[in-house]
Structures are given as structure tokens and as C-alpha cells.
Design a protein around this motif. Sequence first.
Motif, PDB file in Angstrom:
ATOM      1  N   GLY A 136       5.647   8.222  -5.136  1.00 36.88           N
ATOM      2  CA  GLY A 136       4.802   8.594  -6.260  1.00 36.88           C
ATOM      3  C   GLY A 136       4.577   7.445  -7.224  1.00 36.88           C
ATOM      4  N   ILE A 137       5.630   6.687  -7.511  1.00 38.49           N
ATOM      5  CA  ILE A 137       5.493   5.517  -8.383  1.00 38.49           C
ATOM      6  C   ILE A 137       4.536   4.509  -7.762  1.00 38.49           C
ATOM      7  CG2 ILE A 137       6.726   3.492  -9.272  1.00 38.49           C
ATOM      8  CD1 ILE A 137       9.110   5.296  -9.760  1.00 38.49           C
ATOM      9  N   ALA A 138       4.662   4.286  -6.454  1.00 36.83           N
ATOM     10  CA  ALA A 138       3.781   3.340  -5.767  1.00 36.83           C
ATOM     11  C   ALA A 138       2.333   3.811  -5.827  1.00 36.83           C
ATOM     12  CB  ALA A 138       4.233   3.167  -4.320  1.00 36.83           C
ATOM     13  N   TYR A 197      -1.252  -4.256  -4.755  1.00 33.50           N
ATOM     14  CA  TYR A 197      -1.741  -3.980  -3.399  1.00 33.50           C
ATOM     15  C   TYR A 197      -0.618  -3.865  -2.384  1.00 33.50           C
ATOM     16  CZ  TYR A 197      -1.349  -9.113  -3.160  1.00 33.50           C
ATOM     17  OH  TYR A 197      -0.906 -10.422  -3.222  1.00 33.50           O
ATOM     18  N   LEU A 198       0.558  -4.432  -2.702  1.00 35.76           N
ATOM     19  CA  LEU A 198       1.686  -4.356  -1.771  1.00 35.76           C
ATOM     20  C   LEU A 198       2.275  -2.952  -1.687  1.00 35.76           C
ATOM     21  CD1 LEU A 198       3.575  -7.700  -2.517  1.00 35.76           C
ATOM     22  CD2 LEU A 198       1.977  -7.200  -0.654  1.00 35.76           C
ATOM     23  N   PHE A 221       4.338   2.022   1.443  1.00 36.46           N
ATOM     24  CA  PHE A 221       4.004   3.302   2.069  1.00 36.46           C
ATOM     25  C   PHE A 221       4.266   3.244   3.581  1.00 36.46           C
ATOM     26  CE2 PHE A 221       0.474   3.885  -1.309  1.00 36.46           C
ATOM     27  CZ  PHE A 221       1.360   4.489  -2.181  1.00 36.46           C
ATOM     28  N   PHE A 222       3.832   2.167   4.223  1.00 38.89           N
ATOM     29  CA  PHE A 222       4.015   2.039   5.668  1.00 38.89           C
ATOM     30  C   PHE A 222       5.503   2.017   6.033  1.00 38.89           C
ATOM     31  CE2 PHE A 222      -0.294  -0.345   6.058  1.00 38.89           C
ATOM     32  CZ  PHE A 222      -0.960   0.847   6.274  1.00 38.89           C
ATOM     33  N   SER A 282      -9.057   4.969   2.476  1.00 39.51           N
ATOM     34  CA  SER A 282      -8.918   5.513   3.836  1.00 39.51           C
ATOM     35  C   SER A 282      -8.585   4.444   4.863  1.00 39.51           C
ATOM     36  CB  SER A 282     -10.201   6.243   4.244  1.00 39.51           C
ATOM     37  OG  SER A 282     -10.351   7.447   3.534  1.00 39.51           O
ATOM     38  N   TRP A 283      -8.802   3.163   4.519  1.00 36.90           N
ATOM     39  CA  TRP A 283      -8.479   2.117   5.497  1.00 36.90           C
ATOM     40  C   TRP A 283      -7.014   2.189   5.930  1.00 36.90           C
ATOM     41  CZ3 TRP A 283      -4.747  -1.597   5.242  1.00 36.90           C
ATOM     42  CH2 TRP A 283      -4.181  -1.854   3.996  1.00 36.90           C
ATOM     43  N   SER A 284      -6.116   2.472   4.982  1.00 37.28           N
ATOM     44  CA  SER A 284      -4.694   2.511   5.334  1.00 37.28           C
ATOM     45  C   SER A 284      -4.372   3.759   6.151  1.00 37.28           C
ATOM     46  CB  SER A 284      -3.816   2.446   4.083  1.00 37.28           C
ATOM     47  OG  SER A 284      -4.000   3.574   3.261  1.00 37.28           O
TER      48      SER A 284
END
Length: 349
Positions: free
Chosen positions: A14-16, A42-43, A48-49, A141-143
Motif C-alpha cells: 500500500g505504501i508503494a 518508479y522502483l 511489487f514484482f 497496465s504495462w506492469s
Amino acid sequence: MTRNHFVVLDGLRGIAAIAVVIFHFMEWVIPDFSDNFIGHGYLAVDFFFCLSGFVIGYAYDEKVRAIGFWNFAKARLVRLHPLVVIGSVLGLLGFLFPLFGAAEHYSFSSVLILFLSSLFLIPYPVLESRAFNLFSLNAPSWSLFWEYIVNIGYAIWLSKIHRKTLTVFLCIAAVWLIYTSYHYGNLLGGWSKDNWEAGAARVCYSFGAGLFIYRNRWIIQNRGGFMLSAAFLLMCLLMPFFSPNWLIDGLIVLFLFPFIVSLGAGTSVEPAFSQLANWLGNISYPLYMTHYWAIWFFGAYLSHPDYTPGQLIYIIPAGTLFLIGFAHVVMKFLDMPLRAYLKKKLAVR
């Protein structure tokens, strides 16, 4: 490991997500990331990944063979795709909005193709006015495109390989990631036709790292709780730019994000932060997928005759809070009911 640990990891997600929203506001105002206080925002996608690899390993390593590929695919579609659709609809409405939209320059068929490509996560980077985003209606949506790709790779291959093979895969992905960071000068890429392959490098390493942590039980037992893990994450996202930045980006993703996942998985959430962390986790994905229509409006507003820089101190905090509240409403009244319906309809296990 207990599920209590995942409350901490969900809170970090959530923080990210909030950091991504602020970063997207700020990159319009200060395009030079070296002067931007959240220039490394952006990192958050790499984080997330990494979280995804860890959580997917935990949730499916023991059962993916039993349920089979199609049941796994259905489960991931039910979890992820309602917000892909919702984000696409919001992006389309923003695109059509007469004051800030851009649809008047395009034919009905062109807009329809943009919408369908967004609905089905088919990259279609054709709009120069939107920096040739892979998904012009909903840029984030790219990610999700790469998340789907790596999920398919997990079900077909990564879920079956030995830990030694995973180690080799991770080492190759690490070299690829560092090369990508060196080539572009950072790890910002993956979202445009000019840097689309950077997304593959980012997801391969970070998802693999999260999976590696889970399978090897590299969990750092600690009493730092939610606040310690959150402090480390914010340190990475708010870190000033140093030269060479490509190396800083690489080191954060290679080592610090896996460390934070290990740290978060090895601690318990404090009672005072339990509800907050759980709520942050719940709104993280809706916030990530439903905020960018407002960012396009914000970008258009910056060129409006009524714009004055002094307004930004109010607009950005208010806009961020509005989008968080908006994401909560979307989660409660659209995403959760849709997922519950689809889970029952498709008999997801």
C-alpha cells in the motif's frame, strides 16, 4: 511463516502504491528526477514484482500441480483482471472527456482499438501525445502485462524447477537487470515502445527473487514490526540521485527490495498498525490501477491558462487523498463484488 506476516507485506504494498501516485504527479511538475524528492518512485514497481514472487510461491508452490494450469490461470484472472477492465473504462472516459480529453483527434475505430487493446492487455503503443505508452488509456497496465507473462511462466516452468535451477535463472536475470539499468541509465523502462524490453528484465529478476526468498525460507526474524520495514522501503523510494544512478537503481532492486521482503515476512504487525496495514494492502492494487486518468487531467491542467505553480502545494496532496478515497470506493463497490461473482461463476479453487 504465518499469515500474520503478510499483513506487514500488504501494508508495504500500500505504501508503494501511494508512492507511485505521488511520483506520477511529481514527474509532471519536475521531469528531472535528480531534482525530484520522490525521483526513485518508479522502483515501487520492482518491489511489487518481488512481493508477487514471494506471495505466489507461498500460495501456489504446493498446489499448482494439483489444480493445473487452467485453474491457476482462472484464479489469477479473477484476482487481477476486474481492475484491468475498470482502469480501462476510466481511461476511456478520461480520453473522451471534452475539456481534457484527446479523442476528438481520432476516429471511432481508432479509439475502439485503443480500448480493446487495454481491455485485453495487448500492447498498442501508437499515441505520440501519450509518449507511446504500451497502454495509452491506462498507463500502469504495462506492469500488469508483465505480471501476466511471468505468472504464465511460473505455472508452466518456474513452479516445477529445482532451487538450483532457480538460482541460475536468478543470476542470469540479475545480469540482464544490471545491463538494462546501465543501458538506459535507470530502471524506469518497460512502459513504452522505446523501452518495452526493460519490463521483462525487471519482472524476471524481481519475481524470481521473491520466489527464491520463499523457497529458501530466507526470512529475517525481527521485532521491528511494520514501521521498520516501511522505513526501509521509503528510504529506497525517496533516496536522492547519486552518480552513477544506474548502479544505485540496480543495487536497490538486486539487494534492498529482497531484504525488505525478507524483513517484512519475518516480523509481526503491531496491534496499533494492524488495521491500517491491512487496509493499505487492500487498496494498493485498486489505487495503482485507477489513478492514472486523473494524472492525465493533471498534466493537461498544467498547461491551462488558470494554472499557477503556487496551487500545486494544495492540488497534489488533495489529489492523492482523493485518489486513495476513490480507490477505496472502487474496491468496495466494484472490485470485491466482481471478484466474488467471478470466483463463484468460474468455480475458482
